[in-house]
Design a protein around this motif. Structure first.
Motif, mmCIF file in Angstrom:
data_model
loop_
_atom_site.group_PDB
_atom_site.id
_atom_site.type_symbol
_atom_site.label_atom_id
_atom_site.label_comp_id
_atom_site.label_asym_id
_atom_site.label_seq_id
_atom_site.Cartn_x
_atom_site.Cartn_y
_atom_site.Cartn_z
ATOM 1 N N THR A 24 32.316 49.803 35.423
ATOM 2 C CA THR A 24 32.158 49.797 36.881
ATOM 3 C C THR A 24 31.503 51.075 37.405
ATOM 4 O O THR A 24 31.234 51.179 38.600
ATOM 5 C CB THR A 24 33.514 49.575 37.602
ATOM 6 N N LYS A 69 43.751 45.093 44.756
ATOM 7 C CA LYS A 69 42.702 44.104 45.045
ATOM 8 C C LYS A 69 43.153 43.146 46.148
ATOM 9 O O LYS A 69 42.372 42.795 47.037
ATOM 10 C CB LYS A 69 42.346 43.315 43.780
ATOM 11 N N PHE A 98 43.065 44.737 49.613
ATOM 12 C CA PHE A 98 41.736 45.232 50.009
ATOM 13 C C PHE A 98 41.187 44.372 51.147
ATOM 14 O O PHE A 98 41.166 43.156 51.070
ATOM 15 C CB PHE A 98 40.788 45.191 48.811
ATOM 16 N N LYS A 148 37.611 44.868 30.483
ATOM 17 C CA LYS A 148 37.496 43.954 31.627
ATOM 18 C C LYS A 148 38.912 43.554 32.009
ATOM 19 O O LYS A 148 39.707 43.126 31.175
ATOM 20 C CB LYS A 148 36.683 42.712 31.237
ATOM 21 N N LYS A 179 35.549 38.972 48.486
ATOM 22 C CA LYS A 179 36.812 39.613 48.103
ATOM 23 C C LYS A 179 37.180 39.273 46.661
ATOM 24 O O LYS A 179 37.644 40.139 45.906
ATOM 25 C CB LYS A 179 37.937 39.188 49.047
ATOM 26 N N LEU A 180 36.979 38.024 46.267
ATOM 27 C CA LEU A 180 37.389 37.606 44.917
ATOM 28 C C LEU A 180 36.532 38.236 43.821
ATOM 29 O O LEU A 180 37.015 38.492 42.726
ATOM 30 C CB LEU A 180 37.375 36.073 44.799
ATOM 31 N N VAL A 181 35.254 38.488 44.089
ATOM 32 C CA VAL A 181 34.399 39.080 43.042
ATOM 33 C C VAL A 181 34.453 40.616 43.068
ATOM 34 O O VAL A 181 33.934 41.268 42.165
ATOM 35 C CB VAL A 181 32.922 38.613 43.135
ATOM 36 N N PHE A 182 35.077 41.183 44.106
ATOM 37 C CA PHE A 182 35.183 42.643 44.215
ATOM 38 C C PHE A 182 35.921 43.205 43.003
ATOM 39 O O PHE A 182 36.998 42.737 42.651
ATOM 40 C CB PHE A 182 35.922 43.017 45.504
ATOM 41 N N GLY A 183 35.323 44.192 42.386
ATOM 42 C CA GLY A 183 35.892 44.741 41.153
ATOM 43 C C GLY A 183 34.952 44.425 40.002
ATOM 44 O O GLY A 183 34.727 45.254 39.129
ATOM 45 N N ASP A 184 34.408 43.191 40.007
ATOM 46 C CA ASP A 184 33.378 42.852 39.017
ATOM 47 C C ASP A 184 32.014 43.314 39.523
ATOM 48 O O ASP A 184 31.094 43.573 38.746
ATOM 49 C CB ASP A 184 33.374 41.343 38.757
ATOM 50 N N VAL A 185 31.854 43.355 40.833
ATOM 51 C CA VAL A 185 30.728 44.012 41.512
ATOM 52 C C VAL A 185 31.340 44.774 42.681
ATOM 53 O O VAL A 185 32.502 44.574 43.009
ATOM 54 C CB VAL A 185 29.694 43.005 42.079
ATOM 55 N N ASN A 186 30.557 45.623 43.301
ATOM 56 C CA ASN A 186 31.029 46.241 44.534
ATOM 57 C C ASN A 186 30.561 45.385 45.709
ATOM 58 O O ASN A 186 29.611 44.614 45.584
ATOM 59 C CB ASN A 186 30.494 47.667 44.668
ATOM 60 N N MET A 225 39.170 52.023 44.057
ATOM 61 C CA MET A 225 38.512 51.201 43.045
ATOM 62 C C MET A 225 39.605 50.420 42.322
ATOM 63 O O MET A 225 40.783 50.666 42.509
ATOM 64 C CB MET A 225 37.744 52.082 42.050
ATOM 65 N N ILE A 226 39.179 49.470 41.497
ATOM 66 C CA ILE A 226 40.125 48.774 40.632
ATOM 67 C C ILE A 226 39.872 49.286 39.224
ATOM 68 O O ILE A 226 38.823 49.022 38.648
ATOM 69 C CB ILE A 226 39.930 47.251 40.714
ATOM 70 N N PHE A 245 28.554 50.817 39.665
ATOM 71 C CA PHE A 245 28.563 50.704 41.135
ATOM 72 C C PHE A 245 29.652 51.508 41.846
ATOM 73 O O PHE A 245 29.586 51.685 43.057
ATOM 74 C CB PHE A 245 28.633 49.228 41.561
ATOM 75 N N TYR A 246 30.665 51.977 41.129
ATOM 76 C CA TYR A 246 31.697 52.810 41.767
ATOM 77 C C TYR A 246 31.409 54.293 41.516
ATOM 78 O O TYR A 246 30.833 54.662 40.493
ATOM 79 C CB TYR A 246 33.084 52.526 41.203
#
Lengths: 432, 432
Positions: free
Chosen positions: A375, A222, A225, A23, B222-229, A232-233, A378-379
């Motif tokens: 990830t 990020k 973005f 993470k 934008k802030l949660v992007f990466g933890d979810v898509n 992706m990250i 979803f990625y």
């Protein structure tokens, strides 16, 4: 190294920790990276040069020095060992052939009243590829990022790579020439991401940024973005292996180590219903470790982030692996295809005893840029789609608007959007 | 309202300002939203309830009160006016039919040595849809988000929508029942995005979050992007119109206003080679404005963010519109298809005199969730793909690894990754 079984009393706790592997906590570098991005946006090349002096230990004086000379790339290519040159060409051709199969087509469909609906697929105008540099400069990363952009039809491809002490990596230069890339800039880290996202006097603003990188690069991706798209990250590399008693323990051990040697933060996880295989792999890992030039990195990774889990049966092993959602997943059984339907989350799936993960890193064809840290839920792998975008296409006929315009006007009216409603009504019942 | 021509001395300056329209500056709300997300992650439902009390003026006492009762949705559906019910069903069916055509298939290809390469397409396990609430609750937004997730095959669909004063919007409830959605939570804003991204005692953690929202919602995404898509970061709505002398000025005017009535921040831009049409549209806009219930919003949008530009010819108009990259693009000419090839960047393209943008908002079939603010340069419309992800599939045969293993081992060796090299070599030349 975790060595456990799903029947262990503390298994759930151990497994939860595994799920948290990799993470990315980017919060602590967000302020630093945010500052770097602001500097690039306001001072452009001036800030770029300052950052290069600081991080790469050389000082570009003119703007032109930021760009790598095409001649240098051609020369590096000429100097490649013939066998390596052939190997890279084989990789290029196979990667290209695979990605060409991904290319989606624009499509449309018609209705009897004359309506045409579809999607137009268009490449982005400009793509920016980030390739880590210095000693860890991998020509394979260049191929894996350039080829999908080329197959997508992107007209302008920009590459940024850090160049410590102004000494470009010869292999990377050669790979640039092989791929036909001409716009390569000696800029790295968060500065490079910001430069490609917002443009400078020298580096053009791009639409999509892809490519691997450390936590500063990931954080910069990020933060930009939304102003550009990104792939992706990504975090540290990882491998999951599902194997039964038919697997070769020696092979599985070296496969696990092939991730471990990347990075101390890499994770290697074997889940197997065979307690005997688990024991053997554990022994073989130690035997292999002593033979590896990168033993120190690989050992730290295995000790701190490796895991061997004995499951009750293969169904349980698969279910657990779906929770792990690993970047790379090997299925080392005699008939791996019988498990394919039940595998839901993995970046790339390597099936059978003759498909080591490393084959996918270089020459198999599929992309080696894959979602990490779970990830894959979803990625998708980096691919042609990352360099394309779609536009809906809608063409209504007079007959069509008369046929379904009323339903449209009614919903618009109900939502209180009168101009929407009227824009439909004025076209209905129009005289021929 | 900007009314200018491409030959005006200050045109470049004016046009640059237009290109900056709708740029989302989310920096000033980032700290606030970051704080909200932290609260939800640490306190879960407790924080959710506190935020509901603050923003929606009611205080849930039990966790169960956060969820909307299925019975209430069924009842709202029963109470729909029959004509509206039919209209929504027509919309549902058409949107579903269009999205089904988007569904990509898993694929594979074989090589003569037995190698199999392909891609497996899998839906995400859980999707979270954010639907703005209160007075601006649009059933069409629900349809446009739910249907692609359903077509993708997502097993668990979660909806969050703010519910001021604990009074759910009846239309939205009815639409939920119509779509067969059962998990709807009365939670809005950044709290809802955080709840879906990280999970609470009541709201499940999802893999993908989509849906429109204000700047707090956009920032949270934008802030949660990466933890979810997420689907995209969207700003105010906008329309671009390319029209020639064949267009009906009255129609174009109401089309421009159909975006303007959404939001004072919406942008409506006409680019035409016909000075006469430009003049007429300008007059018709004023005539229409006086008839609109939402005149105040539409007038502010048109005055502050509307533009009519007279171009030298249609080629110039198209080139400029590609720079605008509008969310919605109408092409109002007699033969709009002759321009389709030259249109590169637009979220949705509406072709011909009988295709008002509003038809795409409700019933045409394509999604109305589209990239704004020029992000059509790299984002696609919301679609089935947002709820799917891919896994590469690689199965090498013994013959294949013997055939190309050497090239792979050589590149790995050159990159200094010995375990990679060995994982291939141990499988080469194996005895039958």
């Amino acid at each position: 190294m975790v060595f456990t079984s799903t029947t262990a009393a503390d298994f759930d706790t151990i497994f939860s920790t595994l799920l948290e592997r990799g993470k990315m906590d980017i919060e602590h570098v967000t302020a630093i990276v945010g500052g770097i991005i602001k500097e690039i946006r306001s001072e452009q090349n001036t800030a770029l040069k300052r950052h290069i002096a600081k991080f790469d230990q050389w000082t570009p004086e003119k703007d032109e020095e930021l760009k790598i000379d095409a001649e240098a790339m051609a020369q590096a290519y000429t100097l490649l060992e013939p066998e390596l040159k052939s190997a890279l060409h084989l990789a290029y051709d196979r990667i290209k052939a695979y990605h060409e199969k991904q290319l989606p087509k624009s499509w449309f469909d018609t209705e009897s009243n004359g309506t045409i609906l579809g999607q137009k697929v268009t490449p982005v105008d400009r793509a920016g590829l980030y390739i880590p540099g210095g000693k860890a400069a991998y020509p394979s990363s260049l191929l894996m990022n350039v080829i999908p952009a080329q197959v997508a039809g992107v007209e302008e491809i920009v590459v940024c790579t850090p160049t410590p002490e102004n000494e470009p990596n010869a292999l990377l230069l050669a790979a640039c020439h092989l791929c036909g890339v001409t716009e390569v800039y000696k800029v790295g880290g968060a500065s490079a991401i910001a430069a490609m996202a917002y443009g400078t006097e020298t580096i053009p603003k791009v639409d999509v940024i892809t490519g691997p990188g450390n936590i500063f690069v990931a954080t910069a991706k990020k933060l930009v973005f939304g102003d550009v798209n990104i792939d992706m990250i990504a975090g540290p590399s990882e491998i999951g292996v599902l194997a039964d008693a038919s697997a070769n323990a020696n092979h599985i051990a070296i496969d696990l180590l092939s991730q471990a040697e990347h990075d101390e933060m890499a994770s290697s996880i074997l889940i197997t219903p065979s307690a005997e295989l688990a024991e053997q792999v554990n022994l073989e890992i130690e035997a292999w470790l002593q033979k590896l030039p990168r033993e120190q990195i690989a050992r730290k990774s295995i000790v701190e982030r490796g895991a061997i889990i004995v499951a009750r049966d293969m169904a349980e092993a698969v279910a657990l692996m779906n929770e792990v959602a690993p970047e790379h997943l090997e299925v080392s059984t005699d008939n791996p295809f019988e498990l394919l339907a039940s595998i839901k989350h993995a970046g790339a799936i390597f099936l059978g005893h003759y498909t080591p993960e490393a084959i996918g890193d270089y020459v198999a064809g599929p992309n080696h840029t894959l979602p990490t840290g779970g990830t894959a839920r979803f990625y998708s792998p980096l691919g042609v789609e990352n360099f394309l975008k779609k536009s809906s296409v809608i063409a209504f006929s007079r007959a069509a608007i008369n046929e379904i315009g009323e339903a449209c006007a009614l919903i618009a009216h109900t939502e209180g959007l009168t101009a929407h409603e009227q824009s439909v009504r004025v076209r209905m019942g129009s005289a021929e």
